[in-house]
Write a protein that holds these residues in place. Structure first.
Motif, short mmCIF file in Angstrom:
data_model
loop_
_atom_site.label_atom_id
_atom_site.label_comp_id
_atom_site.label_asym_id
_atom_site.label_seq_id
_atom_site.Cartn_x
_atom_site.Cartn_y
_atom_site.Cartn_z
N ASN A 167 0.81 -1.21 0.00
CA ASN A 167 0.00 0.00 0.00
C ASN A 167 0.85 1.27 0.00
O ASN A 167 0.31 2.38 -0.07
CB ASN A 167 -0.93 0.02 1.22
CG ASN A 167 -1.96 -1.08 1.16
OD1 ASN A 167 -2.50 -1.35 0.10
ND2 ASN A 167 -2.23 -1.71 2.30
N ASP A 168 2.17 1.10 0.08
CA ASP A 168 3.06 2.25 0.14
C ASP A 168 3.34 2.81 -1.25
O ASP A 168 3.20 2.13 -2.27
CB ASP A 168 4.38 1.86 0.80
CG ASP A 168 4.24 1.63 2.30
OD1 ASP A 168 3.40 2.30 2.92
OD2 ASP A 168 4.97 0.76 2.83
N TYR A 169 3.78 4.07 -1.25
CA TYR A 169 4.25 4.73 -2.46
C TYR A 169 5.72 5.07 -2.27
O TYR A 169 6.11 5.60 -1.22
CB TYR A 169 3.46 6.02 -2.73
CG TYR A 169 2.04 5.78 -3.19
CD1 TYR A 169 1.70 5.88 -4.53
CD2 TYR A 169 1.05 5.43 -2.27
CE1 TYR A 169 0.39 5.66 -4.96
CE2 TYR A 169 -0.26 5.20 -2.69
CZ TYR A 169 -0.57 5.32 -4.04
OH TYR A 169 -1.86 5.09 -4.46
N ILE A 170 6.55 4.76 -3.28
CA ILE A 170 7.98 5.04 -3.16
C ILE A 170 8.43 5.96 -4.29
O ILE A 170 7.74 6.10 -5.31
CB ILE A 170 8.82 3.75 -3.13
CG1 ILE A 170 8.67 2.96 -4.43
CG2 ILE A 170 8.45 2.90 -1.92
CD1 ILE A 170 9.58 1.74 -4.49
N ALA A 171 9.59 6.57 -4.10
CA ALA A 171 10.06 7.63 -5.00
C ALA A 171 10.78 7.07 -6.23
O ALA A 171 11.67 6.23 -6.11
CB ALA A 171 10.98 8.58 -4.25
N LEU A 172 10.38 7.58 -7.39
CA LEU A 172 11.07 7.34 -8.65
C LEU A 172 11.57 8.68 -9.19
O LEU A 172 10.97 9.72 -8.92
CB LEU A 172 10.13 6.73 -9.69
CG LEU A 172 9.23 5.56 -9.31
CD1 LEU A 172 8.42 5.13 -10.54
CD2 LEU A 172 10.04 4.41 -8.77
N PRO A 173 12.65 8.68 -9.96
CA PRO A 173 13.08 9.94 -10.59
C PRO A 173 12.19 10.28 -11.78
O PRO A 173 11.76 9.40 -12.53
CB PRO A 173 14.51 9.62 -11.04
CG PRO A 173 14.51 8.15 -11.28
CD PRO A 173 13.57 7.57 -10.26
N GLY A 198 15.22 2.18 -12.16
CA GLY A 198 14.72 3.52 -11.92
C GLY A 198 14.02 3.72 -10.60
O GLY A 198 12.92 4.28 -10.57
N ILE A 199 14.61 3.27 -9.49
CA ILE A 199 14.05 3.49 -8.15
C ILE A 199 15.12 4.16 -7.30
O ILE A 199 16.29 3.77 -7.34
CB ILE A 199 13.61 2.16 -7.50
CG1 ILE A 199 12.43 1.56 -8.28
CG2 ILE A 199 13.23 2.37 -6.04
CD1 ILE A 199 11.95 0.22 -7.74
N LEU A 200 14.74 5.16 -6.54
CA LEU A 200 15.69 5.86 -5.67
C LEU A 200 15.91 5.05 -4.40
O LEU A 200 14.95 4.71 -3.69
CB LEU A 200 15.17 7.26 -5.34
CG LEU A 200 15.32 8.24 -6.52
CD1 LEU A 200 14.33 9.37 -6.42
CD2 LEU A 200 16.75 8.76 -6.59
#
Length: 495
Positions: free
Chosen positions: A101-107, A461-463
């Motif tokens: 359910n989480d959202y994670i950062a992409l550039p 492409g994941i920070l």
């Protein structure tokens, strides 16, 4: 991992980079910069890395994270990514605590160290890349401007030929070398082997009219030694990566492209004008579309050594020098690829562009190339029936671009906007985690340390947040390669 080593673009697995470093017998200073987000502005910037860390994974559990937009990252549960916190700001969280359910950062953007390549010298590249003397005997430079230079250095050239084992089988080696020298002057030939040896002690200026041909058996096949890398050649390379193939076996060398008639006509003109080759054509058949082809060892070598796109198409990658071109030139390569193997018609009405490839690595390259324009592409993996009558299936990857303000790629270097169904923060895009799967743990895991940011781009492409800390010691039980050793001893400056 994506990074710049001494200003050169690299997109490698961490294992590949570690192996490169550990093969070095001499520890040499290196300047490594990585794209990361600034924790104050949330903009993607380039920062200098102070360390590249390799350490044993032990019995830690590992996971494969998959997000919306098809991004994937394999890490241990102790490694952290950036989750959207309650205040909508990024917070580093170990993957073992991450949920679907989480959202994670992409550039949403990729800065690079730009390098413009407007001309290539094939002879110079072949000399620099040669691994043995035999490689340099493969090709010879041809130019009518060489006569005076060859005459001036007659003694040195003959000494070089005498020292070479190439003519050791002659009954009278000196007579054979004399004949070779006279042939060089008469026909304006200069083997790359001789040029490479002369360059060690004498200045050599590559003639403007220089061409390359095989040293033996290829008198009729010559290609310009210097080739301008203009809009047409970049477009051709994009088309070739989408629809081309290369073949070499038993002395036969061929480059071919399958595509629409209008595209093949343009490609034929570019090949003839810029590479001075004769282009053959095969009409369409029920099984395949029309094809053009060129039989040329020199052209094949050009694609292999300069463009670096020969071998199996499933292993093709976008050449790293292409990734660093200014946007005003990069767009021509991408347009060639689009015309070759993406959406051909009606893409403005469909509000999307698609780029297809049989190479997983090339699909990842396309994702990063699009980020140079500030465009977030979606990556999907599919399986299709290649020849239905045989039941043969193959996998391919599709990169999709949706809802951009202008679908004409040739305008993308000016101004382009994209509307995403995702929340943004500066140059970050929040992507929902779709799955977290347990996977086999490798023997080692890796990190970059980036002072002032402590994050880098990993996977496709994941920070990621690094685990390096200021209290780390050389004897803390980790396997520390050359790069981190230099950092800990203060031999590499910090950003």
């Amino acid at each position: 991992m994506l990074f710049f080593n001494d200003s050169d673009f690299h997109l490698l697995t961490a294992e590949e980079y570690a192996e490169q470093i550990e093969r070095e017998t001499i520890v040499k200073p290196r300047h490594v910069e990585v794209p990361c987000f600034d924790p104050k502005t949330y903009r993607i910037v380039l920062r200098r890395a102070s360390a590249f860390i390799k350490h044993r994974a032990g019995n830690k559990k590992s996971f494969l994270i998959t997000t919306r937009y098809g991004r994937k990252l394999k890490v241990t549960g102790d490694h952290s990514v950036f989750r959207r916190g309650v205040d909508d700001l990024p917070e580093a969280i170990p993957v073992r605590r991450l949920t679907e359910n989480d959202y994670i950062a992409l550039p949403a953007y990729l800065p690079v160290i730009e390098k413009n390549v407007d001309e290539v010298n094939l002879g110079e590249i072949l000399i620099n890349q040669a691994t043995c003397d035999a490689d340099l005997w493969e090709f010879t430079l041809v130019s009518r401007q060489l006569d005076e230079y060859i005459a001036q250095y007659k003694d040195e050239i003959c000494e070089i030929l005498m020292a070479s084992p190439r003519f050791d089988g002659s009954q009278n080696k000196w007579n054979t070398i004399g004949c070779q020298f006279r042939k060089y002057r008469k026909k304006g030939l200069f083997p790359l082997y001789v040029i490479s040896k002369l360059q060690a002690t004498h200045r050599f200026i590559w003639p403007e009219d220089g061409h390359l041909r095989p040293y033996t058996g290829g008198g009729g096949t010559v290609v310009p030694n210097r080739v301008e890398i203009g809009e047409d050649v970049l477009w051709l390379l994009g088309l070739y990566l989408a629809e081309g193939t290369a073949y070499s076996a038993q002395g036969t060398y061929m480059i071919s492209i399958w595509s629409a008639e209008c595209l093949l006509e343009r490609a034929s003109q570019i090949l003839a004008e810029h590479f001075n080759v004769r282009v053959g054509k095969v009409g369409p058949s029920p099984e395949r579309g029309p094809q053009i082809y060129v039989h040329s060892k020199v052209l094949y070598t050009f694609f292999e050594k300069v463009f670096r796109v020969t071998g199996y198409s499933r292993e093709w990658r976008i050449p790293t020098w292409i990734m660093q071109l200014p946007l005003s030139r990069l767009k021509f390569f991408l347009e060639g690829y689009r015309q070759g193997d993406s959406t051909h018609t009606n893409y403005p009405d469909q509000r999307e562009l698609t780029f297809n490839t049989a190479s997983r690595g090339l699909a990842t390259d396309l994702i990063y190339l699009l980020l140079r324009f500030g465009i977030v592409g979606s990556l999907g993996e599919y399986e299709t029936t290649f020849r239905e009558q045989y039941g043969e299936k193959f996998r391919f990857w599709r990169v999709t671009v949706c809802e951009v303000s202008d679908f004409n790629i040739l305008n993308w270097d000016r101004e382009i906007e994209q509307t995403l169904n995702a929340t943004r923060l500066g140059d970050l895009v929040w992507a929902k985690v779709r799955s977290i799967e347990p996977v086999e743990t490798t023997d080692y895991v890796y990190d970059f340390s980036v002072p002032g940011a402590e994050n880098f781009i990993a996977g496709n492409g994941i920070l990621a947040h690094n685990t390096y800390g200021p209290r780390m010691r050389l004897d803390d039980g980790r396997v520390v390669p050359n790069f981190i050793c230099q950092a800990l001893r203060g031999e590499i400056g910090r950003a």
